[in-house]
Enzyme design. Structure first.
Site, PDB file in Angstrom:
ATOM      1  N   ASP A  67       9.563  -8.857   0.205  1.00  0.00           N
ATOM      2  CA  ASP A  67      11.078  -8.071   0.412  1.00  0.00           C
ATOM      3  C   ASP A  67      10.624  -6.414  -0.028  1.00  0.00           C
ATOM      4  OD1 ASP A  67      10.545  -8.401  -2.251  1.00  0.00           O
ATOM      5  OD2 ASP A  67      12.173  -9.503  -2.807  1.00  0.00           O
ATOM      6  N   ASP A 136      19.900 -14.732 -11.839  1.00  0.00           N
ATOM      7  CA  ASP A 136      20.660 -15.441 -11.152  1.00  0.00           C
ATOM      8  C   ASP A 136      20.086 -16.384 -10.568  1.00  0.00           C
ATOM      9  OD1 ASP A 136      19.627 -14.033  -8.936  1.00  0.00           O
ATOM     10  OD2 ASP A 136      21.474 -13.136  -8.232  1.00  0.00           O
ATOM     11  N   HIS A 138      17.561 -16.434  -8.196  1.00  0.00           N
ATOM     12  CA  HIS A 138      17.252 -15.626  -6.603  1.00  0.00           C
ATOM     13  C   HIS A 138      15.583 -15.805  -6.632  1.00  0.00           C
ATOM     14  CE1 HIS A 138      17.155 -11.303  -8.016  1.00  0.00           C
ATOM     15  NE2 HIS A 138      15.814 -11.548  -8.067  1.00  0.00           N
ATOM     16  N   GLU A 143      20.125 -14.212  -2.889  1.00  0.00           N
ATOM     17  CA  GLU A 143      20.962 -14.266  -4.053  1.00  0.00           C
ATOM     18  C   GLU A 143      21.762 -15.729  -3.739  1.00  0.00           C
ATOM     19  OE1 GLU A 143      20.394 -12.181  -5.801  1.00  0.00           O
ATOM     20  OE2 GLU A 143      20.615 -10.256  -5.283  1.00  0.00           O
TER      21      GLU A 143
END
Ligand code: F6R
Length: 260
Positions: A67, A136, A138, A143
């Protein structure tokens, strides 16, 4: 899924780096999937050490990063281009032409993402994908709510991710809101997945990934669908696991297991 808990961050990083080194020793032109963030720093340091002291060779290796933040130029100190250069590429003997990182500044994100996916295929697919996990759940910037068959695309970061990553920027407002990221589907196509997690703030997400249901609410849980997913944890990241005794038992018995 193999779950290996090690006493410290350093030992976790070494164990994960050994997986990468083993692949390079049998396939010198392997394709590696790279992650950024705090977690893989120890793994990269160990690979650099192996390069310097043991001759681990990267000349034929190709890398694809997971990313990049949208809007950050490669020379921005918080871009993932910069991170990779500073923490890994400049310390090993990679060929510059074999390094692929999503562009955070392309004028056409859709066609860039399609090209990135195509390039991974043209290079033979990813042999080992290194992963971290967000608090979270990810993986890359997939997400909660991301499709488990998603491909490389533009994503809006969750507010919790922006808060988590604010530690790297001067002000929270400086954290980019968008990123370009490989999809969960892209990641699942890698032949081996190596996910590392360290620290108490990852313990809940790790437990959900390993022992919870497969759900887009914790995209790392998609690793349960992969036949070669290896998870390396330090003690504090393993803190919420219910099956801990079993993982330790499997690790202890592994040397005696019949070779497959
Ligand atoms: C970075 C990436 C992210 C991180 C995750 C954990 O390339 O893909 O998914 O792995 O946000 O980040 P750290 O390691 O900084 O806690």
């Amino acid at each position: 899924m193999e779950v290996v808990v090690l006493p410290t961050y350093a030992e976790m990083s070494k164990a994960a780096a050994q997986i990468v080194a083993d692949v390079l020793n049998t396939k010198p032109n392997a394709v590696l999937g790279m992650a950024t963030g705090s977690t893989p720093l120890g793994l990269y340091q160990e690979l650099v050490r192996m390069h310097r002291e043991e001759g681990l060779d990267f000349t034929q290796v190709t890398t694809f990063n997971l990313d990049e933040y949208v809007g950050l130029r490669p020379n921005h100190s918080q871009s993932y281009h910069y991170f990779m250069q500073e923490n890994f590429f400049k310390h090993v003997n990679m060929a510059a032409g074999n390094i692929y990182i999503p562009s955070g500044t392309t004028s056409n994100y859709r066609s860039f993402c399609e090209w990135y996916e195509r390039r991974i295929q043209e290079c033979g697919g990813i042999d080992v994908q290194i992963l971290g996990i967000g608090s979270d759940g990810h993986i890359a910037f997939n997400e909660p709510g991301s499709s488990l068959s998603s491909r490389t695309r533009l994503k809006t970061l969750a507010q919790s991710t922006i808060e988590d990553n604010a530690r790297f920027f001067e002000r929270k407002e400086d954290v980019p809101i968008y990123a370009i990221t490989m999809g969960v589907g892209t990641i699942l196509e890698a032949r081996t997945l190596v996910l590392c997690a360290s620290g108490q703030n990852k313990a809940a997400a790790v437990a959900a990934m390993v022992e919870g249901p497969v759900t887009s609410m914790n995209t790392a849980s998609a690793l349960q669908l992969h036949p070669e997913a290896r998870v390396f944890l330090d003690e504090s990241a393993a803190g919420h696991l219910k099956m801990r005794e079993y993982y330790d038992w499997v690790k202890k018995m592994k040397p005696g297991a019949p070779k497959v």
